[in-house]
Design an enzyme around this catalytic site. Structure first.
Site, short mmCIF file in Angstrom:
data_model
loop_
_atom_site.label_atom_id
_atom_site.label_comp_id
_atom_site.label_asym_id
_atom_site.label_seq_id
_atom_site.Cartn_x
_atom_site.Cartn_y
_atom_site.Cartn_z
CE LYS A 198 -4.31 -1.87 1.65
NZ LYS A 198 -5.32 -1.99 2.69
CE LYS A 216 -12.45 -2.79 -0.48
NZ LYS A 216 -13.06 -3.31 0.70
CE LYS A 259 -6.44 -8.68 -2.60
NZ LYS A 259 -6.64 -8.10 -1.29
P1 TYM Z 1 -10.66 -6.50 3.27
O1 TYM Z 1 -11.74 -5.52 3.58
O2 TYM Z 1 -9.60 -6.12 2.31
O3 TYM Z 1 -11.28 -7.87 2.78
C1 TYM Z 1 -12.29 -8.53 3.55
C2 TYM Z 1 -12.14 -10.04 3.45
O4 TYM Z 1 -12.26 -10.46 2.08
C3 TYM Z 1 -11.12 -11.22 1.71
N1 TYM Z 1 -10.81 -10.93 0.30
C4 TYM Z 1 -10.60 -11.89 -0.62
N2 TYM Z 1 -10.64 -13.22 -0.55
C5 TYM Z 1 -10.39 -13.92 -1.68
N3 TYM Z 1 -10.06 -13.32 -2.87
C6 TYM Z 1 -10.01 -11.98 -2.97
N4 TYM Z 1 -9.71 -11.41 -4.13
C7 TYM Z 1 -10.29 -11.19 -1.82
N5 TYM Z 1 -10.34 -9.85 -1.57
C8 TYM Z 1 -10.66 -9.72 -0.27
C9 TYM Z 1 -10.00 -10.74 2.64
O5 TYM Z 1 -8.99 -11.71 2.77
C10 TYM Z 1 -10.76 -10.52 3.93
O6 TYM Z 1 -10.92 -11.73 4.64
N6 TYM Z 1 -7.93 -6.01 7.44
C11 TYM Z 1 -9.09 -6.66 6.82
C12 TYM Z 1 -10.38 -6.31 7.53
C13 TYM Z 1 -10.35 -6.58 8.99
C14 TYM Z 1 -10.38 -7.85 9.63
C15 TYM Z 1 -10.32 -7.58 11.02
C16 TYM Z 1 -10.48 -9.16 9.16
C17 TYM Z 1 -10.25 -5.64 9.97
N7 TYM Z 1 -10.25 -6.22 11.17
C18 TYM Z 1 -10.32 -8.62 11.96
C19 TYM Z 1 -10.48 -10.20 10.09
C20 TYM Z 1 -10.40 -9.93 11.48
C21 TYM Z 1 -9.19 -6.21 5.40
O7 TYM Z 1 -8.69 -5.19 5.00
O8 TYM Z 1 -9.99 -7.01 4.63
#
Ligand code: TYM
Length: 334
Positions: free
Chosen positions: A116, A201, A198
């Site tokens: 990032k 969004k 990956k």
């Molecule tokens: P975030 O918001 O980027 O994504 C949310 C969840 O979706 C999964 N994900 C994917 N899985 C498969 N293929 C993809 N292309 C893909 N894009 C996203 C991510 O692995 C995630 O599980 N830091 C986290 C949010 C968060 C969190 C937490 C998660 C904050 N606190 C505590 C678990 C526990 C994040 O940015 O996910």
């Protein structure tokens, strides 16, 4: 909903854009399956999302939309606690304490931070750097046993476990040591335009992502245009045929048909036929989610009620853990 002896799950999604099929595959789909066996806490991670600049009105709108998508995907508020992270102040309070247990070097090694900050050199803020500590706090506050996430969150989970162990070792047992739950299939859905990265969004090319609000026609077209390879065999081989393997993964998730059977189904058929079939099954998978989402968004009061109730439930649990932590570190408690 409350059950003392059920194991606990916590997970979250940032409300920083329209969710993609990657979120459905890597997170939401599993959350729905797991909520019957576990005491589940699912949150909209709005505190996390401001590590990148957001337009305030859009963030508010996206937060409500993300909550509506959780419900549309099948999260049942009678089984799971659904809440907005910023409604539970203990998340940032615990993060402060855990910050003092986290090494500068440890955070510098986080690949998401490195990615990032490379992509946005204009805004490498301290929040982006300490983001994994907030994520650890999210998890540890609820004494989670299991954290269902996609592959990209694995390193953050390792840090969470290390911080929990370090704190427990310094004082006495305080935090449960959580396990990641990363699905074997679907934990890393790839971009349709570059199947070696990956699906995200924030990708500038909208054709690289299937958004959960894309119409059937848009979904079918995006898959039709997806990048594959130059031979013509539908075969699962992530290393050499990443595009086809990604489409096979989507086909499997949408239908439950195994990779072996998908290969058999498309023997002797061209990529055109295969892509059309994938487009159709994925569109059929997303359609009920999109319809339910539109319905939920018409009744914002109901959504608000669910989130308010969720925040109260979450606060009760979060307060207990934070109180313990404050006592252990030596803060005066009256
Ligand atoms: P975030 O918001 O980027 O994504 C949310 C969840 O979706 C999964 N994900 C994917 N899985 C498969 N293929 C993809 N292309 C893909 N894009 C996203 C991510 O692995 C995630 O599980 N830091 C986290 C949010 C968060 C969190 C937490 C998660 C904050 N606190 C505590 C678990 C526990 C994040 O940015 O996910």
């Amino acid at each position: 909903m409350e059950s003392e002896n059920r194991k606990v799950i916590l997970s979250g999604i940032q409300p920083s854009g329209i969710l993609t099929i990657g979120h459905l595959a890597g997170a939401l789909k599993n959350w729905v399956d797991l909520q019957t066996q576990f005491q589940s806490y699912y949150m909209i991670a709005d505190l996390h999302s401001i590590t990148a600049r957001q337009v305030p009105a859009e963030l508010r709108q996206r937060t409500m939309e993300t909550a509506a998508l959780f419900l549309a995907a099948g999260i049942d508020p009678d089984k799971s606690v659904l809440f907005i992270q910023s409604h539970v102040p203990q998340h940032s309070q615990l993060a402060w304490v855990l910050n003092t247990f986290t090494g500068f070097g440890e955070l510098g090694r986080m690949t998401q931070f490195k990615d990032k900050s490379e992509r946005h050199p204009e805004n490498i803020n301290a929040g982006l750097f300490t983001y994994p500590v907030l994520m650890a706090s999210d998890i540890l506050l609820y004494q989670a046993d299991l954290v269902p996430v996609g592959e990209d969150q694995k390193q953050h989970l390792e840090l969470t476990r290390n911080l929990a162990q370090r704190f427990n070792f310094n004082y006495s047992d305080t935090f449960k040591i959580p396990e990641p739950y990363i699905p074997k299939i679907g934990s890393r859905i790839m971009s349709l335009q570059n199947p070696n990265v990956k699906m995200s969004k924030s990708d500038e090319n909208v054709n690289s992502c299937i958004f959960l609000n894309d119409t059937n026609e848009v979904i079918i077209n995006k898959i039709k245009r997806s990048v594959t390879d130059s031979d013509a065999e539908v075969r699962f081989d992530e290393e050499n045929k990443s595009g086809i393997s990604n489409l096979m993964t989507l086909y499997h998730l949408a239908t439950g048909v195994s990779f072996e059977d998908i290969e058999k189904l498309f023997v002797g058929k061209g990529y055109g036929d295969f892509k059309l079939a994938v487009g159709n099954v994925v569109a059929d998978w997303i359609l009920p989610v999109r319809e339910k989402f539109n319905e939920i968004m018409k009744d914002k009061n109901r959504l608000k009620e669910v989130l308010e109730y969720g925040a109260i439930q979450a606060q009760k649990v979060a307060y207990k853990t934070l109180d313990k932590v404050y006592k252990k570190v030596g803060f005066v408690r009256f």
